[in-house]
Scaffold this active site. Structure first.
Site, mmCIF file in Angstrom:
data_model
loop_
_atom_site.group_PDB
_atom_site.id
_atom_site.type_symbol
_atom_site.label_atom_id
_atom_site.label_comp_id
_atom_site.label_asym_id
_atom_site.label_seq_id
_atom_site.Cartn_x
_atom_site.Cartn_y
_atom_site.Cartn_z
ATOM 1 N N SER A 21 4.122 20.041 -17.157
ATOM 2 C CA SER A 21 3.036 21.005 -17.364
ATOM 3 C C SER A 21 2.259 21.205 -16.071
ATOM 4 O O SER A 21 2.485 20.511 -15.075
ATOM 5 C CB SER A 21 2.084 20.512 -18.476
ATOM 6 O OG SER A 21 1.473 19.284 -18.086
ATOM 7 N N LEU A 29 0.529 22.020 -12.628
ATOM 8 C CA LEU A 29 1.028 22.243 -11.273
ATOM 9 C C LEU A 29 2.463 21.748 -11.120
ATOM 10 O O LEU A 29 3.279 22.384 -10.443
ATOM 11 C CB LEU A 29 0.110 21.547 -10.263
ATOM 12 C CG LEU A 29 0.511 21.656 -8.795
ATOM 13 C CD1 LEU A 29 0.632 23.106 -8.353
ATOM 14 C CD2 LEU A 29 -0.488 20.896 -7.913
ATOM 15 N N SER A 48 -7.304 15.521 -3.745
ATOM 16 C CA SER A 48 -8.378 16.314 -4.344
ATOM 17 C C SER A 48 -9.554 16.322 -3.384
ATOM 18 O O SER A 48 -9.777 15.360 -2.632
ATOM 19 C CB SER A 48 -8.815 15.715 -5.681
ATOM 20 O OG SER A 48 -9.979 16.357 -6.172
ATOM 21 N N TYR A 100 -12.045 8.741 -10.492
ATOM 22 C CA TYR A 100 -11.158 9.754 -9.921
ATOM 23 C C TYR A 100 -11.436 9.918 -8.429
ATOM 24 O O TYR A 100 -10.497 9.968 -7.617
ATOM 25 C CB TYR A 100 -11.369 11.073 -10.657
ATOM 26 C CG TYR A 100 -10.441 12.179 -10.238
ATOM 27 C CD1 TYR A 100 -9.092 12.142 -10.552
ATOM 28 C CD2 TYR A 100 -10.906 13.286 -9.527
ATOM 29 C CE1 TYR A 100 -8.233 13.160 -10.179
ATOM 30 C CE2 TYR A 100 -10.060 14.312 -9.150
ATOM 31 C CZ TYR A 100 -8.725 14.244 -9.472
ATOM 32 O OH TYR A 100 -7.874 15.261 -9.100
ATOM 33 N N LYS A 110 -8.566 9.131 -5.591
ATOM 34 C CA LYS A 110 -8.109 10.158 -4.665
ATOM 35 C C LYS A 110 -8.507 9.842 -3.225
ATOM 36 O O LYS A 110 -7.789 10.197 -2.282
ATOM 37 C CB LYS A 110 -8.653 11.522 -5.089
ATOM 38 C CG LYS A 110 -8.031 12.058 -6.368
ATOM 39 C CD LYS A 110 -6.516 12.228 -6.243
ATOM 40 C CE LYS A 110 -5.919 12.915 -7.460
ATOM 41 N NZ LYS A 110 -4.457 13.088 -7.348
ATOM 42 N N THR A 141 -5.328 23.483 -15.077
ATOM 43 C CA THR A 141 -4.186 22.657 -15.468
ATOM 44 C C THR A 141 -4.612 21.674 -16.553
ATOM 45 O O THR A 141 -5.809 21.410 -16.728
ATOM 46 C CB THR A 141 -3.635 21.860 -14.269
ATOM 47 O OG1 THR A 141 -4.580 20.840 -13.920
ATOM 48 C CG2 THR A 141 -3.363 22.756 -13.073
#
Length: 260
Positions: free
Chosen positions: A11, A13, A134, A147, A151, A182
């Site tokens: 799904s 990207l 990100s 997150y 990242k 997404t």
């Protein structure tokens, strides 16, 4: 014919990257934790030059399975897309430690470990690695401490790795998108590890996964080292470094809903 391995390919990207690579004639090795969704994607593209291997990307046994399947089916690996990811939307002080560990495992440990395991094949082809980072790895964002940390760790590790594997002729592209349309955000974890129950806050444009996939393939063709596709987020990252107090004020207003 290039051989491309894409994680998180069922799904978002990952699927758009698979579609674009397939359209240009590449052979694909696709993986995703969603086994049914992955099987449907393989059926859509056709099995002639597409192989799907479902599994949990944090499991080293899956890494071995993927690379062995790559050797046996295709005999080479030209591009590795470290795309699979997970996020959370929850205040740091109320988030269960297990949520932070899961985000770090998926977004940092898994792509680094898979890349290291794939190096022998990539050396043979003088191939390329693309890692989806990100802008949250460059600047703090309320409600996404885990997150941001994952990242940031990914970015630092792969910036170091680029210089080392470059000696073997392997290219490495780090992609720093902002907000994309997404499932990673629709499937974000809440503080208790269950799906987040509030809508995400955003800044700038929310771009489509198809748009992002095309930009990534262009950057790979150019053998670029970094891709900052969203000018607004790139400028925000500069604001964080040059005027952090101002950045905090603006972020706190924009992302106030994340503190619920």
């Amino acid at each position: 014919m290039r051989v491309v391995l894409i994680t998180g390919a069922a799904s978002g990207l990952g699927w758009q990257l698979a579609r674009a690579c397939h359209a240009r004639g590449d052979a694909l090795l696709l993986t995703d934790i969603d086994s049914q969704g992955l099987a449907a994607r393989v059926d859509t593209l056709g099995a002639e030059r597409v192989l799907g291997v479902p599994g949990d990307i944090t499991d080293p046994a899956l890494h071995e399975q993927l690379l062995e399947a790559c050797r046996q089916r295709f005999g080479r690996l030209d591009v590795l897309f470290n795309n699979a990811g997970i996020t959370h939307r929850s205040p740091t002080v109320r988030t269960a430690p297990a949520v932070f560990r899961k985000v770090m495992a998926v977004d940092y440990h898994a792509p680094l470990e898979l890349t290291l395991a794939a190096l022998p094949l990539l050396r043979e082809s003088r191939g390329q690695v693309a890692a989806i980072g990100s802008m949250a790895g460059w600047m703090p964002v309320l409600g996404r401490a885990g997150y941001c940390a994952a990242k940031s760790a990914l970015s630092q590790a792969f910036e170091v790795l680029r210089a080392e594997i470059g000696l073997d002729g392997i290219g490495l592209l780090l992609v720093y998108p902002s907000f994309l349309d997404t499932p990673i955000d629709r499937n974000a974890l809440g503080a208790d590890g269950q799906p987040a129950r509030h809508a995400r806050s955003t800044i700038g444009n929310v771009r489509s996964a198809e748009w992002m996939a095309e930009a990534i393939l262009v950057a790979l063709r150019q053998r670029r080292e970094r891709l900052f596709p969203d000018r607004g987020s790139w400028l925000a990252s500069l604001l964080w470094r040059l005027a952090p107090a101002l950045y905090y004020r603006q972020m706190s207003r924009r992302f106030a809903g994340e503190l619920r």
